[in-house]
Write a protein that holds these residues in place. Structure first.
Motif, PDB file in Angstrom:
ATOM      1  N   ARG A  69      19.693  25.484 -20.784  1.00 49.25           N
ATOM      2  CA  ARG A  69      18.362  26.075 -20.865  1.00 49.25           C
ATOM      3  C   ARG A  69      17.699  26.011 -19.497  1.00 49.25           C
ATOM      4  O   ARG A  69      18.076  25.218 -18.631  1.00 49.25           O
ATOM      5  CB  ARG A  69      17.493  25.358 -21.899  1.00 49.25           C
ATOM      6  CG  ARG A  69      17.159  23.910 -21.544  1.00 49.25           C
ATOM      7  CD  ARG A  69      16.361  23.245 -22.651  1.00 49.25           C
ATOM      8  NE  ARG A  69      16.102  21.829 -22.358  1.00 49.25           N
ATOM      9  CZ  ARG A  69      15.612  20.961 -23.241  1.00 49.25           C
ATOM     10  NH1 ARG A  69      15.315  21.353 -24.474  1.00 49.25           N
ATOM     11  NH2 ARG A  69      15.411  19.704 -22.896  1.00 49.25           N
ATOM     12  N   LYS A 105      19.701  29.434 -22.808  1.00 50.09           N
ATOM     13  CA  LYS A 105      18.413  29.835 -23.356  1.00 50.09           C
ATOM     14  C   LYS A 105      17.371  29.799 -22.240  1.00 50.09           C
ATOM     15  O   LYS A 105      17.428  28.950 -21.354  1.00 50.09           O
ATOM     16  CB  LYS A 105      17.983  28.906 -24.494  1.00 50.09           C
ATOM     17  CG  LYS A 105      18.905  28.952 -25.701  1.00 50.09           C
ATOM     18  CD  LYS A 105      18.445  27.997 -26.784  1.00 50.09           C
ATOM     19  CE  LYS A 105      19.393  28.039 -27.984  1.00 50.09           C
ATOM     20  NZ  LYS A 105      18.977  27.086 -29.039  1.00 50.09           N
ATOM     21  N   ASP A 123      14.116  41.003 -24.943  1.00 53.34           N
ATOM     22  CA  ASP A 123      15.229  40.104 -25.267  1.00 53.34           C
ATOM     23  C   ASP A 123      15.552  39.177 -24.099  1.00 53.34           C
ATOM     24  O   ASP A 123      16.590  38.508 -24.096  1.00 53.34           O
ATOM     25  CB  ASP A 123      16.474  40.929 -25.622  1.00 53.34           C
ATOM     26  CG  ASP A 123      16.278  41.748 -26.888  1.00 53.34           C
ATOM     27  OD1 ASP A 123      15.668  41.230 -27.833  1.00 53.34           O
ATOM     28  OD2 ASP A 123      16.732  42.914 -26.918  1.00 53.34           O
ATOM     29  N   ASN A 161      13.686  33.366 -24.956  1.00 55.63           N
ATOM     30  CA  ASN A 161      13.880  32.800 -26.292  1.00 55.63           C
ATOM     31  C   ASN A 161      12.638  32.092 -26.816  1.00 55.63           C
ATOM     32  O   ASN A 161      12.544  31.805 -28.015  1.00 55.63           O
ATOM     33  CB  ASN A 161      15.046  31.808 -26.273  1.00 55.63           C
ATOM     34  CG  ASN A 161      16.343  32.446 -25.805  1.00 55.63           C
ATOM     35  OD1 ASN A 161      16.736  32.281 -24.650  1.00 55.63           O
ATOM     36  ND2 ASN A 161      16.993  33.196 -26.686  1.00 55.63           N
ATOM     37  N   SER A 162      11.677  31.822 -25.937  1.00 54.59           N
ATOM     38  CA  SER A 162      10.464  31.118 -26.343  1.00 54.59           C
ATOM     39  C   SER A 162       9.442  31.205 -25.220  1.00 54.59           C
ATOM     40  O   SER A 162       9.813  31.313 -24.043  1.00 54.59           O
ATOM     41  CB  SER A 162      10.775  29.642 -26.645  1.00 54.59           C
ATOM     42  OG  SER A 162       9.620  28.954 -27.081  1.00 54.59           O
ATOM     43  N   VAL A 198       9.449  36.419 -30.109  1.00 57.14           N
ATOM     44  CA  VAL A 198      10.011  35.084 -29.898  1.00 57.14           C
ATOM     45  C   VAL A 198       8.930  34.049 -30.199  1.00 57.14           C
ATOM     46  O   VAL A 198       7.735  34.352 -30.178  1.00 57.14           O
ATOM     47  CB  VAL A 198      10.540  34.897 -28.454  1.00 57.14           C
ATOM     48  CG1 VAL A 198      11.623  35.923 -28.141  1.00 57.14           C
ATOM     49  CG2 VAL A 198       9.406  34.977 -27.444  1.00 57.14           C
TER      50      VAL A 198
END
Length: 262
Positions: free
Chosen positions: A37, A138, A158, A161-162, A181
């Motif tokens: 991440r 991520k 896209d 992710n957050s 998201v």
């Protein structure tokens, strides 16, 4: 562009950055080899010259044990320079509108040239190129003020992710409706940029998805005694502002731990 009186105010955080500059972006490195991440920090209108974003990125990297990147959204020329930073008023203090307008005029051309719709393609390009090179598992983004507006827009793609959104600038109902998201929102008690009715509507839009296929996790937290800018440019001499700054940072860490698990 700056949307309220507190966009040009705040304080410089203590400390010195420990990261490095890589191809024009600030890089706070996590443990070597950890690509599970990473976090993108989207700055306020002071950009990279204000040391605060770098110190916050360092702290995020340490706590989440991952890389944290701060792209240059303004090609090295942010609309407002750190020397124009002013100490914020306390919550409830009346605004001198004449003084506000008079002091804002010199910055208006630069703010128009660097409005969110102009900066967004730069942020998007940065993230795409970063992923081609790094291939992180991520990606999360935290945006402050100006950067908060960009984070809302990027949450409809896209690429991420957050997201964590701290006292954003202009946010439309359409941009919130397009988000797909998980999002955490750190909100000021008084905010002329993210006004109470807009904040309330944003939460209503996300809450209306409960039980539906397009539902995504979200949370809103309000920090007492704070004004726009508190999570990025806090005056730590004010106990409630200090508590808000620390609370918003912990909210950011906890949200990414939850939504971007290793």
């Amino acid at each position: 562009m700056a949307s309220c009186s507190n966009c040009k105010k705040g304080a410089v955080l203590p400390g010195e950055p420990t990261g490095t500059m890589v191809n024009g972006a600030y890089f706070a490195a996590g443990p070597e080899g950890n690509t599970s991440r990473a976090i993108i920090l989207l700055t306020d209108i002071f950009g990279l010259p204000l040391v605060n974003c770098k110190i916050i990125a360092d702290n995020i990297s340490k706590r989440l044990e991952c890389d944290c990147w701060v792209p240059d959204l303004f090609d090295g020329k942010p609309p407002i320079t750190p020397d124009k930073l002013k100490v914020p008023e306390r919550v409830g203090e009346k605004i001198n509108w004449f003084s506000l307008l008079y002091n804002a005029l010199p910055s208006l051309p630069a703010m128009l040239r660097n409005r969110p719709t102009v900066a967004y393609p730069k942020a998007e390009k940065f993230v795409k190129e970063l992923q081609v090179e790094k291939k992180y598992g991520k990606l999360g983004a935290v945006g402050y003020c100006f950067g908060g507006t960009l984070a809302v827009s990027m949450a409809s793609t896209d690429l991420l992710n957050s997201v964590v959104i701290c006292h954003p600038g202009s946010v439309t109902e359409a941009s919130v409706q397009a988000m797909k998201v998980p999002s955490a929102w750190a909100c000021a008690e008084e905010d002329m940029g993210f006004k109470p009715e807009i904040r309330r509507k944003a939460e209503e839009i996300l809450a209306s998805r409960k039980g539906k296929e397009n539902f995504v996790e979200y949370e809103f937290k309000d920090y007492k005694g704070t004004v726009h800018g508190f999570a990025a440019r806090p005056n730590l001499a004010y106990p409630e502002v200090k508590a808000g700054y620390e609370g918003a940072f912990e909210q950011t860490i906890e949200w990414f731990q939850k939504t971007l698990p290793i």
